[in-house]
Design an enzyme around this catalytic site. Sequence first.
Site, short mmCIF file in Angstrom:
data_model
loop_
_atom_site.label_atom_id
_atom_site.label_comp_id
_atom_site.label_asym_id
_atom_site.label_seq_id
_atom_site.Cartn_x
_atom_site.Cartn_y
_atom_site.Cartn_z
N ARG A 1 58.26 53.53 37.47
CA ARG A 1 56.92 53.18 36.96
C ARG A 1 56.85 51.68 36.71
O ARG A 1 55.87 51.02 37.01
CB ARG A 1 56.60 53.97 35.67
CG ARG A 1 55.39 53.42 34.93
CD ARG A 1 54.76 54.39 33.93
NE ARG A 1 55.71 55.16 33.17
CZ ARG A 1 56.51 54.67 32.20
NH1 ARG A 1 56.44 53.41 31.84
NH2 ARG A 1 57.36 55.46 31.58
N TYR B 1 29.76 48.76 41.92
CA TYR B 1 30.18 50.08 42.42
C TYR B 1 29.94 51.16 41.34
O TYR B 1 30.26 50.94 40.16
CB TYR B 1 31.67 50.02 42.79
CG TYR B 1 32.23 51.35 43.21
CD1 TYR B 1 31.90 51.91 44.44
CD2 TYR B 1 33.09 52.05 42.38
CE1 TYR B 1 32.41 53.13 44.82
CE2 TYR B 1 33.62 53.27 42.75
CZ TYR B 1 33.27 53.81 43.98
OH TYR B 1 33.78 55.02 44.35
N ASP C 1 35.63 41.97 42.52
CA ASP C 1 35.93 43.15 43.35
C ASP C 1 35.69 42.72 44.80
O ASP C 1 34.56 42.52 45.21
CB ASP C 1 35.02 44.32 42.96
CG ASP C 1 35.31 45.58 43.75
OD1 ASP C 1 35.84 45.48 44.87
OD2 ASP C 1 34.98 46.69 43.26
N LYS D 1 39.72 51.62 51.11
CA LYS D 1 38.73 51.25 52.12
C LYS D 1 39.39 50.47 53.26
O LYS D 1 40.29 50.99 53.89
CB LYS D 1 37.60 50.48 51.43
CG LYS D 1 37.12 51.11 50.10
CD LYS D 1 36.47 52.46 50.29
CE LYS D 1 36.27 53.23 48.99
NZ LYS D 1 35.56 52.54 47.93
C1 LIG Z 1 35.46 52.73 46.47
C2 LIG Z 1 35.27 51.53 45.65
C3 LIG Z 1 35.86 51.42 44.38
C4 LIG Z 1 36.70 52.52 43.77
O1 LIG Z 1 37.87 52.72 44.48
P1 LIG Z 1 38.64 54.15 44.60
O2 LIG Z 1 39.78 53.82 45.48
O3 LIG Z 1 37.66 55.12 45.20
O4 LIG Z 1 39.03 54.55 43.24
C5 LIG Z 1 35.66 50.24 43.68
N1 LIG Z 1 34.90 49.24 44.16
C6 LIG Z 1 34.30 49.32 45.37
C7 LIG Z 1 33.47 48.19 45.86
C8 LIG Z 1 34.46 50.47 46.16
O5 LIG Z 1 33.85 50.55 47.34
#
Ligand SMILES: *Cc1c(COP(=O)(O)O)cnc(C)c1O
Length: 375
Positions: free
Chosen positions: A45, A97, A169, A194
Amino acid sequence: MRKKTQMIHGGISRDEHTGAVSIPVHHASTFKQDGVGNFVYEYARTGNPTRHALEELIKDLEGGYRGFAFGSGMAAISSVMHLFSTGDHVIFTDDVYGGSYRLVTKVLKKYKIEVTFVDTSDLAAVEAAIQENTKAIYVETPTNPLLKITDLAEISKLAKSKNLLMIVDNTFSTPYWQNPIELGADIVLHSATKYIGGHSDVVAGLVVVNSEQLAEDMHFIQNSIGAVLGPQDSWLLIRGIRTLAIRMEEIEENAKRVADFLADHPQVSKVYYPGFRDHKGHEIHSKQARGFGGMISFDAGSGEKAEEVLKKVKYFTLAESLGAVESLISLPAKMTHASIPRERRLELGIADGLIRISVGLEDAADLIEDLQSAL
Ligand SMILES: *Cc1c(COP(=O)(O)O)cnc(C)c1O
């Protein structure tokens, strides 16, 4: 090292002991110590060699001080938000998001971390939202689904002048196209589910910080909360990153062609794509990023018409998520943004007939033919 080379040779790209050119997946949860307290890794961890290789790689790609890998994008965002305490205030991009919105309005609210949502493309509005207890500005650019653009260098100037942390982000642009730390951000995070993973086969999150103090704080939080990414998934992300540059280049070409086709289509009233000269924020995005990405939204006219299109397409998969090899299609009003009241949705510009696509790696001619016949 240039970006494409970094994707292959950045971080820890091979195994020192065997020469293996692919990092081994270390499933070990604990590590033998050569005497009490004498170790490289202690407990998985706290640190795992496969995860560490990924964390070094994302650190290099974002040009930061240290990287961290988490079990999902939301685990990464939640962990970053643990930098704040009761009574602190954070400013967020208004169309952040949905999961981030839910986290801060439903979960963190219990800990009395105050938040304000503002249109961060409006610098004056951001400045006006700063309070005595403001600790950070959290930005997403481009945003989902309208691809609104925020000027990162300007936000950074403002944040620095007020002694605030700047968090970005960077999921939509990826470290291949945009590097917010170079523009003054303190923390960059990704849903690696993504583009970074890129194959719709792993859920993960990544964080990169720009200073020793933040690195120490983030590692303390990562180890304390324990929302770490497992070794197999860490390996999958490293493997995904090896082709991130080439995927993003190809997606860029495909997206341009699909966006041009949609803009010329008589049944499409509006196309949102940062690559268009008349897209609001196009100039700013061109200044701070090297590509426009694969996300396009367009208005098909009505909710019924949009649903018809979603039913008819063959190569666009109707699904949440984005950034994968296969093209995806969704209807924000009924999917990602369904929990927002219709009136508020329309105010934000999310029409009932707004379709969002994530352009993948199929032949652009097939994608265009598919949309043509569905429309
Ligand atoms: C999908 C997404 C998230 C969250 O990520 P997960 O891997 O689904 O927990 C956060 N920010 C953006 C811009 C996203 O597209």
